[in-house]
Design an enzyme around this catalytic site. Structure first.
Site, mmCIF file in Angstrom:
data_model
loop_
_atom_site.group_PDB
_atom_site.id
_atom_site.type_symbol
_atom_site.label_atom_id
_atom_site.label_comp_id
_atom_site.label_asym_id
_atom_site.label_seq_id
_atom_site.Cartn_x
_atom_site.Cartn_y
_atom_site.Cartn_z
ATOM 1 C CG HIS A 147 -2.029 0.887 1.010
ATOM 2 N ND1 HIS A 147 -1.853 2.091 1.674
ATOM 3 C CD2 HIS A 147 -3.834 0.625 0.777
ATOM 4 C CE1 HIS A 147 -3.431 2.965 1.188
ATOM 5 N NE2 HIS A 147 -4.252 1.928 0.436
ATOM 6 C CG ASP A 180 -8.644 -4.593 -2.579
ATOM 7 O OD1 ASP A 180 -10.082 -4.251 -2.455
ATOM 8 O OD2 ASP A 180 -7.910 -4.088 -3.236
HETATM 9 N N1 ACO Z 1 4.395 -8.051 -4.360
HETATM 10 C C1 ACO Z 1 5.272 -7.803 -5.032
HETATM 11 N N2 ACO Z 1 6.312 -6.728 -5.144
HETATM 12 C C2 ACO Z 1 5.645 -5.867 -4.565
HETATM 13 C C3 ACO Z 1 4.284 -5.457 -3.929
HETATM 14 C C4 ACO Z 1 3.427 -6.504 -3.872
HETATM 15 N N3 ACO Z 1 2.355 -6.843 -4.170
HETATM 16 N N4 ACO Z 1 3.384 -4.053 -3.710
HETATM 17 C C5 ACO Z 1 4.863 -2.840 -3.461
HETATM 18 N N5 ACO Z 1 6.380 -3.996 -3.839
HETATM 19 C C6 ACO Z 1 7.374 -3.640 -3.750
HETATM 20 C C7 ACO Z 1 7.360 -2.779 -5.476
HETATM 21 O O1 ACO Z 1 8.026 -3.638 -6.658
HETATM 22 C C8 ACO Z 1 8.486 -1.746 -4.887
HETATM 23 O O2 ACO Z 1 9.518 -2.786 -4.994
HETATM 24 P P1 ACO Z 1 11.079 -1.820 -5.201
HETATM 25 O O3 ACO Z 1 11.267 -0.989 -3.853
HETATM 26 O O4 ACO Z 1 12.585 -2.972 -5.329
HETATM 27 O O5 ACO Z 1 11.519 -1.506 -6.892
HETATM 28 C C9 ACO Z 1 7.874 -2.174 -3.404
HETATM 29 O O6 ACO Z 1 7.803 -3.334 -3.519
HETATM 30 C C10 ACO Z 1 7.203 0.105 -3.404
HETATM 31 O O7 ACO Z 1 6.634 -0.546 -3.661
HETATM 32 P P2 ACO Z 1 6.120 0.899 -5.144
HETATM 33 O O8 ACO Z 1 5.036 0.122 -6.151
HETATM 34 O O9 ACO Z 1 7.108 1.743 -4.736
HETATM 35 O O10 ACO Z 1 4.458 1.189 -4.619
HETATM 36 P P3 ACO Z 1 3.416 2.407 -4.419
HETATM 37 O O11 ACO Z 1 3.051 2.797 -2.982
HETATM 38 O O12 ACO Z 1 3.890 2.604 -6.102
HETATM 39 O O13 ACO Z 1 2.410 0.733 -5.184
HETATM 40 C C11 ACO Z 1 0.670 -0.387 -4.194
HETATM 41 C C12 ACO Z 1 1.155 0.549 -4.112
HETATM 42 C C13 ACO Z 1 -0.164 -0.063 -5.978
HETATM 43 C C14 ACO Z 1 -0.774 -1.051 -3.889
HETATM 44 C C15 ACO Z 1 1.132 -1.781 -5.017
HETATM 45 O O14 ACO Z 1 2.045 -1.908 -3.619
HETATM 46 C C16 ACO Z 1 0.613 -2.580 -5.435
HETATM 47 O O15 ACO Z 1 0.475 -2.940 -7.006
HETATM 48 N N6 ACO Z 1 0.188 -3.803 -4.829
HETATM 49 C C17 ACO Z 1 -0.417 -5.258 -5.821
HETATM 50 C C18 ACO Z 1 -1.951 -4.750 -6.209
HETATM 51 C C19 ACO Z 1 -3.162 -3.864 -5.021
HETATM 52 O O16 ACO Z 1 -3.317 -4.951 -4.029
HETATM 53 N N7 ACO Z 1 -3.661 -2.883 -4.743
HETATM 54 C C20 ACO Z 1 -5.016 -2.557 -4.208
HETATM 55 C C21 ACO Z 1 -4.389 -1.414 -3.067
HETATM 56 S S1 ACO Z 1 -5.113 -0.726 -1.907
HETATM 57 C C22 ACO Z 1 -6.543 -0.015 -3.184
HETATM 58 O O17 ACO Z 1 -5.852 1.157 -3.601
HETATM 59 C C23 ACO Z 1 -7.570 -0.388 -2.460
#
Ligand code: ACO
Length: 429
Positions: A307, A364
């Site tokens: 998140h 979720d």
């Molecule tokens: N699985 C694996 N790695 C992940 C995940 C995941 N679900 N989420 C984040 N990471 C990693 C990223 O690759 C990144 O790694 P790095 O630092 O080596 O590059 C690090 O964790 C930070 O993540 P970001 O993508 O920079 O975080 P951001 O705040 O931009 O994105 C998001 C947040 C979109 C929720 C992301 O965690 C994600 O894609 N999660 C899966 C989709 C999801 O569950 N979405 C619902 C969110 S809640 C909502 O909106 C209702």
């Protein structure tokens, strides 16, 4: 920075400004005049460091895993309140008196019907259309019926549009579902409460009586409460941004629904269950999926994990996991997907990759398993999120339109394209 005074020295110019402090102590540097005084803008892709508004609606402390609507912890609201009461709280700022709640619920109940000519609208979509596409189109389409009553600057129009949206979204959602399964539409029943009525419109058929299971209604009502608002998330920011052009509230919320649909946002609840099903059918073990989620060269990420704001367990996920135990136990007994989800969580939370990045289950991760146990189809999961989130969108739109600081939202950019060049006639290229 001294006290609440900040000096930014940039390009030979000193810019003096102050700190904006919220009621819970968060602080932001006020850079409203930065460009006009220095010629510089800030560069903050995806806005992780940008406070775009001051808002009184929802407070999140992502480090501690705290979420409060209008000051009330979601744990308390979930235990003691109802979705309609929470909607009132989120929209109007205070818990209602009995009389206020009754009046609000009555206003909503009186607006649940759709105009008869709108039924044709649903027939126009292919039967396998994603219900989020239908929902977004239908909410925008609602505006066509109320063109004389959606003036964003008329408080009466805003009020009646609030009732209409709260009342009609479940009807539109249920009609979208009925279209997709080829069943007749079931009209709203005024003696049922908000969530019971939605379940009735979803699952009843004209040929036999349908009794709403009170435990299912209660669990769904709590899920709606847990989705009611989440401050400046992608869909809410979309609602506020589109509304900042003085677009009517129906159009703005339709835009929010579309933004919510994406798999990185509210579409993640559908993605989670689809992923769990893939894992169940796969020969690979759970570790393989976790390894894939960590692999930078593989686009797969664990849906329902991570998140932007929470760097701790999402407090909604904790409550939803607890509810999942109860609902799944009662309705399904053993659910192998729930077992997979819990093992996946266990593996991820013990893995350095997830620990270092502070990735936890979000809202979720478990919600889809509850919806599935209730018999709701996968592509309706984001629609359920939208019904829950509606009070938040309405509250933010209303806050935005009445805030004297609101101007049309319009970020700047750092242009990185070609510099000026001469047009080349087509036969010389
Ligand atoms: N699985 C694996 N790695 C992940 C995940 C995941 N679900 N989420 C984040 N990471 C990693 C990223 O690759 C990144 O790694 P790095 O630092 O080596 O590059 C690090 O964790 C930070 O993540 P970001 O993508 O920079 O975080 P951001 O705040 O931009 O994105 C998001 C947040 C979109 C929720 C992301 O965690 C994600 O894609 N999660 C899966 C989709 C999801 O569950 N979405 C619902 C969110 S809640 C909502 O909106 C209702």
């Amino acid at each position: 920075m001294t006290g609440d005074h900040v000096r930014i020295d940039v390009g030979g110019t000193s810019y003096d400004t102050s700190v904006v402090t919220g009621t819970e102590g968060e602080q932001g540097i006020d850079i409203r005049d930065l460009r006009s005084e220095t010629g510089y803008i800030t560069y903050d892709p995806a806005f992780p460091n940008t406070g775009a508004v001051r808002s009184e609606i929802t407070y999140i402390d992502g480090e501690q895993g705290i979420l409060r609507y209008r000051g009330y912890p979601i744990e308390d609201l979930c235990a003691h309140s109802s979705f309609v009461e929470v909607a009132y709280l989120v929209i109007y700022g205070e818990l209602p008196t009995r009389a206020e709640l009754d009046a609000f619920a009555t206003h909503i109940t009186r607006h649940t019907l759709l105009r008869e000519d709108m039924r044709r609208f649903f027939d126009a979509f292919p039967t396998d259309a994603h219900p989020m596409a239908i929902l977004a189109s239908a909410v925008c389409g609602l505006s066509t019926f109320y063109q004389d009553h959606y003036n964003p600057h008329d408080p009466q129009d805003v009020e009646v549009s609030t009732f209409r949206l709260m009342a009609k979204l479940p009807t539109v959602a249920a009609f979208s579902y009925k279209t997709s399964v080829g069943q007749p539409y079931i009209y709203p029943l005024n003696h049922l409460d908000y969530t019971e009525n939605f379940l009735h419109m979803m699952f009843a058929v004209p040929s036999e009586p349908y009794e709403v299971d009170p435990d299912v209604a209660k669990a769904l009502d709590q899920l709606f409460i847990l989705h009611a608002d989440h401050e400046q998330n992608c869909s809410t920011s979309t609602v506020r941004m589109s509304g900042s052009s003085h677009l009517n509230i129906f159009g703005s919320i339709s835009a929010g629904i579309t933004a919510l649909w994406g798999p990185l946002h509210g579409g993640a609840n559908q993605e989670v269950v689809e992923t769990l099903l893939r894992i169940q059918q796969s020969e690979d073990d759970l570790q393989t999926f976790v390894q894939r989620a960590k692999d930078k060269h593989d686009p797969f990420r664990l849906p329902g994990f991570g998140h932007r704001v929470y760097k701790n367990y999402d407090p909604r996920a904790a409550l939803i996991k607890d509810a999942a135990h109860k609902v799944i136990d009662k309705l399904v007994g053993d659910d192998p997907l729930f077992d997979i989800a819990r093992r996946l969580e266990e593996i991820a939370l013990a893995d350095d990759y997830f620990v270092e990045r502070r990735l936890y289950p979000n809202v979720d991760f478990y919600s889809g398993l509850i919806y599935r146990a209730m018999g709701l189809p996968l592509n309706m999961f984001p629609v359920l999120f939208a019904i829950g989130r509606l009070p938040g969108w309405i509250a933010h739109w209303r806050e935005m339109i009445s805030d004297p600081e609101t101007r049309i939202n319009r970020p700047r950019q750092i242009y990185t394209g070609a510099t000026q060049r001469d047009y080349v006639p087509i036969d010389q290229r």
